[in-house]
Design a protein around this motif. Structure first.
Motif, PDB file in Angstrom:
ATOM      1  N   ASN A  34      11.200  45.797  53.303  1.00  0.00           N
ATOM      2  CA  ASN A  34      10.667  44.544  52.761  1.00  0.00           C
ATOM      3  C   ASN A  34       9.287  44.707  52.138  1.00  0.00           C
ATOM      4  OD1 ASN A  34       9.172  44.955  55.023  1.00  0.00           O
ATOM      5  ND2 ASN A  34       9.609  42.989  55.996  1.00  0.00           N
ATOM      6  N   THR A  35       8.897  45.963  51.886  1.00  0.00           N
ATOM      7  CA  THR A  35       7.621  46.205  51.206  1.00  0.00           C
ATOM      8  C   THR A  35       7.781  47.343  50.203  1.00  0.00           C
ATOM      9  OG1 THR A  35       6.873  47.709  52.965  1.00  0.00           O
ATOM     10  CG2 THR A  35       6.181  45.407  53.125  1.00  0.00           C
ATOM     11  N   ILE A  36       6.886  47.336  49.225  1.00  0.00           N
ATOM     12  CA  ILE A  36       6.834  48.383  48.199  1.00  0.00           C
ATOM     13  C   ILE A  36       5.460  49.036  48.272  1.00  0.00           C
ATOM     14  CG2 ILE A  36       6.773  48.828  45.706  1.00  0.00           C
ATOM     15  CD1 ILE A  36       8.638  46.371  45.405  1.00  0.00           C
ATOM     16  N   PHE A  37       5.447  50.373  48.279  1.00  0.00           N
ATOM     17  CA  PHE A  37       4.172  51.096  48.165  1.00  0.00           C
ATOM     18  C   PHE A  37       3.883  51.282  46.685  1.00  0.00           C
ATOM     19  CE2 PHE A  37       1.677  54.922  47.543  1.00  0.00           C
ATOM     20  CZ  PHE A  37       0.635  54.731  48.444  1.00  0.00           C
TER      21      PHE A  37
ATOM     22  N   GLN B 179       0.370  37.219  41.215  1.00  0.00           N
ATOM     23  CA  GLN B 179       0.951  36.253  40.292  1.00  0.00           C
ATOM     24  C   GLN B 179       2.261  36.733  39.669  1.00  0.00           C
ATOM     25  OE1 GLN B 179      -2.140  35.354  37.452  1.00  0.00           O
ATOM     26  NE2 GLN B 179      -3.455  34.374  38.991  1.00  0.00           N
ATOM     27  N   ILE B 180       2.619  37.995  39.898  1.00  0.00           N
ATOM     28  CA  ILE B 180       3.863  38.523  39.342  1.00  0.00           C
ATOM     29  C   ILE B 180       5.042  37.865  40.052  1.00  0.00           C
ATOM     30  CG2 ILE B 180       5.288  40.605  39.081  1.00  0.00           C
ATOM     31  CD1 ILE B 180       2.681  42.200  38.836  1.00  0.00           C
ATOM     32  N   GLU B 181       6.020  37.421  39.279  1.00  0.00           N
ATOM     33  CA  GLU B 181       7.174  36.721  39.843  1.00  0.00           C
ATOM     34  C   GLU B 181       7.890  37.573  40.883  1.00  0.00           C
ATOM     35  OE1 GLU B 181      11.396  34.668  38.378  1.00  0.00           O
ATOM     36  OE2 GLU B 181       9.966  35.490  36.905  1.00  0.00           O
ATOM     37  N   GLY B 182       8.154  36.999  42.047  1.00  0.00           N
ATOM     38  CA  GLY B 182       8.857  37.701  43.119  1.00  0.00           C
ATOM     39  C   GLY B 182       7.949  38.354  44.133  1.00  0.00           C
ATOM     40  N   VAL B 183       6.655  38.471  43.825  1.00  0.00           N
ATOM     41  CA  VAL B 183       5.692  39.046  44.772  1.00  0.00           C
ATOM     42  C   VAL B 183       5.239  37.947  45.726  1.00  0.00           C
ATOM     43  CG1 VAL B 183       3.403  40.077  45.045  1.00  0.00           C
ATOM     44  CG2 VAL B 183       4.912  40.836  43.187  1.00  0.00           C
ATOM     45  N   THR B 184       5.349  38.184  47.013  1.00  0.00           N
ATOM     46  CA  THR B 184       4.966  37.177  48.011  1.00  0.00           C
ATOM     47  C   THR B 184       3.663  37.511  48.715  1.00  0.00           C
ATOM     48  OG1 THR B 184       6.299  38.284  49.712  1.00  0.00           O
ATOM     49  CG2 THR B 184       7.367  36.536  48.422  1.00  0.00           C
ATOM     50  N   GLY B 185       3.147  38.721  48.496  1.00  0.00           N
ATOM     51  CA  GLY B 185       1.879  39.080  49.126  1.00  0.00           C
ATOM     52  C   GLY B 185       1.473  40.487  48.753  1.00  0.00           C
ATOM     53  N   ILE B 186       0.154  40.732  48.807  1.00  0.00           N
ATOM     54  CA  ILE B 186      -0.399  42.049  48.480  1.00  0.00           C
ATOM     55  C   ILE B 186      -1.349  42.478  49.593  1.00  0.00           C
ATOM     56  CG2 ILE B 186      -1.847  43.383  46.899  1.00  0.00           C
ATOM     57  CD1 ILE B 186       0.758  42.754  45.620  1.00  0.00           C
ATOM     58  N   GLU B 187      -1.198  43.717  50.047  1.00  0.00           N
ATOM     59  CA  GLU B 187      -2.157  44.302  50.993  1.00  0.00           C
ATOM     60  C   GLU B 187      -2.874  45.452  50.296  1.00  0.00           C
ATOM     61  OE1 GLU B 187      -0.628  45.332  54.930  1.00  0.00           O
ATOM     62  OE2 GLU B 187       1.199  44.224  54.430  1.00  0.00           O
ATOM     63  N   GLU B 188      -4.195  45.453  50.395  1.00  0.00           N
ATOM     64  CA  GLU B 188      -4.970  46.577  49.863  1.00  0.00           C
ATOM     65  C   GLU B 188      -5.019  47.676  50.914  1.00  0.00           C
ATOM     66  OE1 GLU B 188      -8.506  45.791  47.455  1.00  0.00           O
ATOM     67  OE2 GLU B 188      -8.260  43.669  47.993  1.00  0.00           O
ATOM     68  N   LEU B 189      -4.588  48.873  50.521  1.00  0.00           N
ATOM     69  CA  LEU B 189      -4.548  50.000  51.457  1.00  0.00           C
ATOM     70  C   LEU B 189      -5.693  50.968  51.255  1.00  0.00           C
ATOM     71  CD1 LEU B 189      -0.714  50.775  51.308  1.00  0.00           C
ATOM     72  CD2 LEU B 189      -1.941  49.300  52.909  1.00  0.00           C
ATOM     73  N   GLY B 190      -6.585  50.632  50.365  1.00  0.00           N
ATOM     74  CA  GLY B 190      -7.719  51.511  50.079  1.00  0.00           C
ATOM     75  C   GLY B 190      -7.482  52.336  48.835  1.00  0.00           C
ATOM     76  N   GLY B 191      -8.554  52.616  48.124  1.00  0.00           N
ATOM     77  CA  GLY B 191      -8.437  53.377  46.890  1.00  0.00           C
ATOM     78  C   GLY B 191      -7.616  52.626  45.872  1.00  0.00           C
ATOM     79  N   SER B 192      -6.606  53.269  45.337  1.00  0.00           N
ATOM     80  CA  SER B 192      -5.761  52.643  44.312  1.00  0.00           C
ATOM     81  C   SER B 192      -4.392  52.259  44.866  1.00  0.00           C
ATOM     82  CB  SER B 192      -5.582  53.622  43.140  1.00  0.00           C
ATOM     83  OG  SER B 192      -4.993  54.835  43.590  1.00  0.00           O
ATOM     84  N   ASN B 193      -4.274  52.163  46.190  1.00  0.00           N
ATOM     85  CA  ASN B 193      -2.972  51.947  46.818  1.00  0.00           C
ATOM     86  C   ASN B 193      -2.814  50.516  47.332  1.00  0.00           C
ATOM     87  OD1 ASN B 193      -2.393  54.691  46.407  1.00  0.00           O
ATOM     88  ND2 ASN B 193      -3.290  55.259  48.365  1.00  0.00           N
ATOM     89  N   PHE B 194      -1.571  49.999  47.204  1.00  0.00           N
ATOM     90  CA  PHE B 194      -1.282  48.626  47.633  1.00  0.00           C
ATOM     91  C   PHE B 194       0.073  48.596  48.330  1.00  0.00           C
ATOM     92  CE2 PHE B 194      -3.900  48.522  43.865  1.00  0.00           C
ATOM     93  CZ  PHE B 194      -4.861  47.562  44.148  1.00  0.00           C
ATOM     94  N   ARG B 195       0.231  47.613  49.193  1.00  0.00           N
ATOM     95  CA  ARG B 195       1.543  47.314  49.780  1.00  0.00           C
ATOM     96  C   ARG B 195       1.964  45.952  49.252  1.00  0.00           C
ATOM     97  NH1 ARG B 195       0.862  48.572  54.905  1.00  0.00           N
ATOM     98  NH2 ARG B 195       1.950  50.554  54.614  1.00  0.00           N
TER      99      ARG B 195
END
Length: 309
Positions: free
Chosen positions: A228-231, A245-261
């Motif tokens: 249920n998550t995308i790296f 704001q991208i359609e279908g995205v329900t949340g963003i986690e910052e993982l540091g640097g240039s990485n997101f969940r």
């Protein structure tokens, strides 16, 4: 494939409380089968019944076609067992201890020495045959414990937490030894350590609160919960608000640097939009992948479902 272990509607009660309730499974010959569960889940009860230490309250259990209630001595001939604490005699040499272990299995006297020599080589402890057991490291004591479990060439080997308390190098050595043993016989590995199951087992039997809550391959277990998550890794990442704001995205986690969940409603469509937006806005995407649920998450989910029943 022919089964070496058959368990049908197994239940066992201590006093007034059921430790195991209506468990059924078959185990084919050869391979490594993980008996997984938290402490107190019922693993030890199942192992003790399989090994002829306990007689179940209800149900049928057989090993190699031998009913554990009708012929427990015959049953034990086919089983090798390593408890969590190896049953070692510290003041014997390794060779003396293994001869004693073979004699306990009622092996003929003229076969004892050959059997000892073979397991010394298989477990790679031949050079310690004259050393006192108490002078061995934890890893080599564990090898001696495994050697006593297989000295009579059983068709089923049951190992209870065989890597518990060992350092990383010793764990790798014991894993390789177990894999070698499993090439010629069936191994049941009992543990509460999820990573151990993933590293060594072919199939999993998970017991929780006395019930069998999962039976299948390690891959099926690992994929039990839909990701249920995308790296996401973006070298030129925008603000998190833009990604949200991208359609279908329900949340963003910052993982540091240039990485997101990225949390989403539907995986493929969201991944396609992320790729398109990255290309259009020069975000320089370097990686995108579905994240598989951790074994701990799957374990917790299966445990929860068991408690809800």
């Amino acid at each position: 494939m022919e089964s070496i272990v058959k368990v049908e509607h197994l239940s066992h009660k201590y006093s007034v409380q059921w430790a195991v309730r209506d468990i059924s499974f078959d185990i084919p010959r050869k391979g490594i089968y993980g008996l997984l569960g938290s402490n107190g889940a019922g693993k030890s009860t199942v192992m003790n019944i399989l090994c002829g230490v306990l007689k179940q309250t209800e149900g049928y259990v057989s090993v190699n076609g031998v009913d554990n209630r009708k012929d427990v001595i015959g049953l034990k001939k086919f089983i090798g067992f390593l408890p969590q604490k190896p049953p070692l005699y510290n003041d014997l040499t390794v060779e003396e201890y293994l001869i004693y272990s073979a004699a306990l299995r009622l092996m003929p006297d003229d076969e004892l020495q050959k059997a000892v020599d073979e397991v010394l080589v298989l477990c790679q402890i031949e050079h310690f045959r004259k050393r006192l057991v108490k002078n061995l490291s934890g890893g080599y004591q564990q090898r001696v414990g495994i050697a006593q479990a297989i000295i009579h060439k059983p068709e089923l080997v049951v190992l209870d937490e065989p890597t518990n308390g060992l350092d990383p190098n010793q764990i790798l050595e014991i894993r390789n030894l177990i894999k070698g043993i499993a090439q010629e016989r069936t191994v049941i590995l009992s543990t509460h350590i999820l990573s151990e199951v993933q590293a060594i087992c072919d199939h999993i039997l998970m017991i929780e609160q006395g019930k069998l809550v999962f039976s299948g391959t390690v891959e099926a277990f690992d994929n039990y919960i839909v990701p249920n998550t995308i790296f996401l890794s973006l070298a030129n990442a925008p603000a998190t608000e833009v990604l949200e704001q991208i359609e279908g995205v329900t949340g963003i986690e910052e993982l540091g640097g240039s990485n997101f969940r990225v949390h989403f409603t539907e995986a493929q469509s969201v991944m396609n939009r992320l790729v398109e937006e990255s290309a259009a806005n020069h975000w320089r995407m370097t990686e995108i992948r579905l994240e598989r649920s951790s074994l701990d998450t799957i374990f917790a989910e299966l445990s929860r479902k068991s408690s809800d029943k």
